[in-house]
Write an enzyme that holds these catalytic residues in place. Structure first.
Site, PDB file in Angstrom:
ATOM      1  N   SER A  66      42.602  56.901 113.973  1.00  0.00           N
ATOM      2  CA  SER A  66      41.607  56.243 113.117  1.00  0.00           C
ATOM      3  C   SER A  66      42.140  54.905 112.624  1.00  0.00           C
ATOM      4  O   SER A  66      43.337  54.645 112.664  1.00  0.00           O
ATOM      5  CB  SER A  66      41.272  57.147 111.930  1.00  0.00           C
ATOM      6  OG  SER A  66      40.614  58.294 112.408  1.00  0.00           O
ATOM      7  N   THR A 122      43.067  49.418 114.334  1.00  0.00           N
ATOM      8  CA  THR A 122      43.909  49.258 115.527  1.00  0.00           C
ATOM      9  C   THR A 122      43.583  50.344 116.550  1.00  0.00           C
ATOM     10  O   THR A 122      43.411  50.073 117.740  1.00  0.00           O
ATOM     11  CB  THR A 122      45.403  49.299 115.137  1.00  0.00           C
ATOM     12  OG1 THR A 122      45.589  48.566 113.934  1.00  0.00           O
ATOM     13  CG2 THR A 122      46.279  48.719 116.234  1.00  0.00           C
ATOM     14  N   ASP A 136      49.996  52.361 108.373  1.00  0.00           N
ATOM     15  CA  ASP A 136      49.947  51.308 107.348  1.00  0.00           C
ATOM     16  C   ASP A 136      51.313  50.656 107.182  1.00  0.00           C
ATOM     17  O   ASP A 136      51.394  49.478 106.832  1.00  0.00           O
ATOM     18  CB  ASP A 136      49.445  51.908 106.032  1.00  0.00           C
ATOM     19  CG  ASP A 136      48.061  52.491 106.212  1.00  0.00           C
ATOM     20  OD1 ASP A 136      47.143  51.711 106.512  1.00  0.00           O
ATOM     21  OD2 ASP A 136      47.910  53.729 106.126  1.00  0.00           O
ATOM     22  N   GLY A 140      47.079  56.885 106.303  1.00  0.00           N
ATOM     23  CA  GLY A 140      46.059  57.349 105.360  1.00  0.00           C
ATOM     24  C   GLY A 140      45.362  56.241 104.604  1.00  0.00           C
ATOM     25  O   GLY A 140      44.555  56.512 103.716  1.00  0.00           O
ATOM     26  N   GLY A 141      45.656  54.975 104.994  1.00  0.00           N
ATOM     27  CA  GLY A 141      44.942  53.866 104.367  1.00  0.00           C
ATOM     28  C   GLY A 141      43.433  53.990 104.571  1.00  0.00           C
ATOM     29  O   GLY A 141      42.641  53.536 103.746  1.00  0.00           O
ATOM     30  N   GLY A 142      43.055  54.638 105.659  1.00  0.00           N
ATOM     31  CA  GLY A 142      41.640  54.864 105.929  1.00  0.00           C
ATOM     32  C   GLY A 142      41.188  56.247 105.488  1.00  0.00           C
ATOM     33  O   GLY A 142      40.074  56.674 105.815  1.00  0.00           O
ATOM     34  N   GLU A 187      44.393  63.397 111.012  1.00  0.00           N
ATOM     35  CA  GLU A 187      45.415  62.715 111.829  1.00  0.00           C
ATOM     36  C   GLU A 187      46.657  63.581 111.980  1.00  0.00           C
ATOM     37  O   GLU A 187      47.259  63.660 113.050  1.00  0.00           O
ATOM     38  CB  GLU A 187      45.775  61.368 111.196  1.00  0.00           C
ATOM     39  CG  GLU A 187      44.666  60.343 111.326  1.00  0.00           C
ATOM     40  CD  GLU A 187      44.897  59.081 110.532  1.00  0.00           C
ATOM     41  OE1 GLU A 187      44.333  58.045 110.900  1.00  0.00           O
ATOM     42  OE2 GLU A 187      45.637  59.107 109.521  1.00  0.00           O
TER      43      GLU A 187
HETATM   44  C1  5RP Z   1      43.791  55.954 108.615  1.00  0.00           C
HETATM   45  C2  5RP Z   1      45.119  55.502 109.082  1.00  0.00           C
HETATM   46  C3  5RP Z   1      45.173  54.251 109.884  1.00  0.00           C
HETATM   47  O1  5RP Z   1      45.794  54.511 111.095  1.00  0.00           O
HETATM   48  C4  5RP Z   1      45.952  53.233 109.100  1.00  0.00           C
HETATM   49  O2  5RP Z   1      45.323  53.063 107.840  1.00  0.00           O
HETATM   50  C5  5RP Z   1      46.027  51.887 109.827  1.00  0.00           C
HETATM   51  O3  5RP Z   1      44.755  51.314 109.856  1.00  0.00           O
HETATM   52  P1  5RP Z   1      44.474  49.897 110.533  1.00  0.00           P
HETATM   53  O4  5RP Z   1      44.765  50.044 111.985  1.00  0.00           O
HETATM   54  O5  5RP Z   1      43.023  49.625 110.242  1.00  0.00           O
HETATM   55  O6  5RP Z   1      45.366  48.881 109.871  1.00  0.00           O
HETATM   56  O7  5RP Z   1      46.142  56.102 108.832  1.00  0.00           O
HETATM   57  O8  5RP Z   1      43.906  57.077 107.788  1.00  0.00           O
END
Ligand code: 5RP
Length: 236
Positions: free
Chosen positions: A33, A36, A91, A102-104, A110
């Site tokens: 998720s 990227t 992140d 977990g930023g998303g 995951e």
């Molecule tokens: C979501 C995640 C993402 O992999 C993480 O936040 C990186 O996100 P991005 O590719 O948008 O920078 O762990 O829970």
């Protein structure tokens, strides 16, 4: 769809490089998720339309929706058991390959997918590579029931581990608490520096009410690092 800025181009570089470097016909894949990973899923959709035969298990409802949109066939762990490979973002990632994720807010799914994969490849832009984890607030998924008590227990654990006074914030979205795909809250721990990622990862999940934490230690086998000029590096 094209990358819209330099960071996005670096994410695109990492996400798309994975196709040639790792993806083979017949693979069962975990689909990460975040932005990227979503570049990877889009590139995978294109490869599928050119005849590649793979199936994927998504790590969020967002990734599921994107995979359906771009034509990546989906399955479930119930059907396939284990996965050959998971491609997911981070992140932050340190030189040992330990990550904050977990930023998303997708960390629980995951982690389930990573745990059932023979190999996990992390895809990041170069800005995510750090010497020490912790500037990015550590996401901790907690059940809604009496979540403040869980938050206090997290605070006590951090005191015991020699990181007292860490600010904890419940993540908000659209004027209310953010609710994850599994119906839980996220508490973000503003640690600034994580002294011992392995100890913290193993102890956080023992707290009743903590469902999962975003410290993924010893999980990523290899890292694909994308740069703004469209090039990439692979590190193991
Ligand atoms: C979501 C995640 C993402 O992999 C993480 O936040 C990186 O996100 P991005 O590719 O948008 O920078 O762990 O829970």
């Amino acid at each position: 769809m094209q990358p819209s800025n330099e960071q996005d181009r670096a994410k695109w570089a990492a996400g798309t490089a994975v196709i040639d470097a790792y993806i083979r016909d017949g693979m069962k894949l975990g689909l990460g998720s975040g932005t990227t990973s979503h570049w990877f899923v889009r590139a995978l959709g294109e490869a599928v339309s050119n005849g590649l035969n793979v199936v994927g298990v998504p790590t969020s409802t967002g990734t599921r929706d994107l995979a359906l949109e771009v034509g990546v066939p989906l399955t479930t762990l119930a059907e396939v058991g284990r996965l050959d490979l998971t491609v997911d973002g981070a992140d932050e990632i340190d030189p040992a390959g330990h990550m904050i994720k977990g930023g998303g807010a997708c960390l629980l799914w995951e982690r389930i997918i990573a745990d059932t994969s023979n190999k996990v490849v992390c895809v990041v832009d170069e800005g995510k590579v750090v010497d020490q984890l912790g500037k990015f607030p550590l996401p901790i998924e907690v059940v809604q029931y009496e979540w403040q008590a869980t938050e206090r227990a997290i605070s006590s654990l951090l005191d015991e581990l020699g990181q007292p006074g860490v600010k904890l914030t419940r993540r908000e979205k659209d004027g209310g608490p953010l609710v994850t795909d599994s119906g839980n809250f996220i508490v973000d721990a503003h640690l600034e520096a994580i002294k011992d990622p392995i100890a913290l990862d193993s102890q956080l999940n023992w707290i009743p009410g903590v469902v999962e934490n975003g410290l993924f230690t010893g999980i990523a086998a290899e890292v694909v690092i994308g740069r703004a000029d469209g090039s990439h590096d692979i590190r193991d």
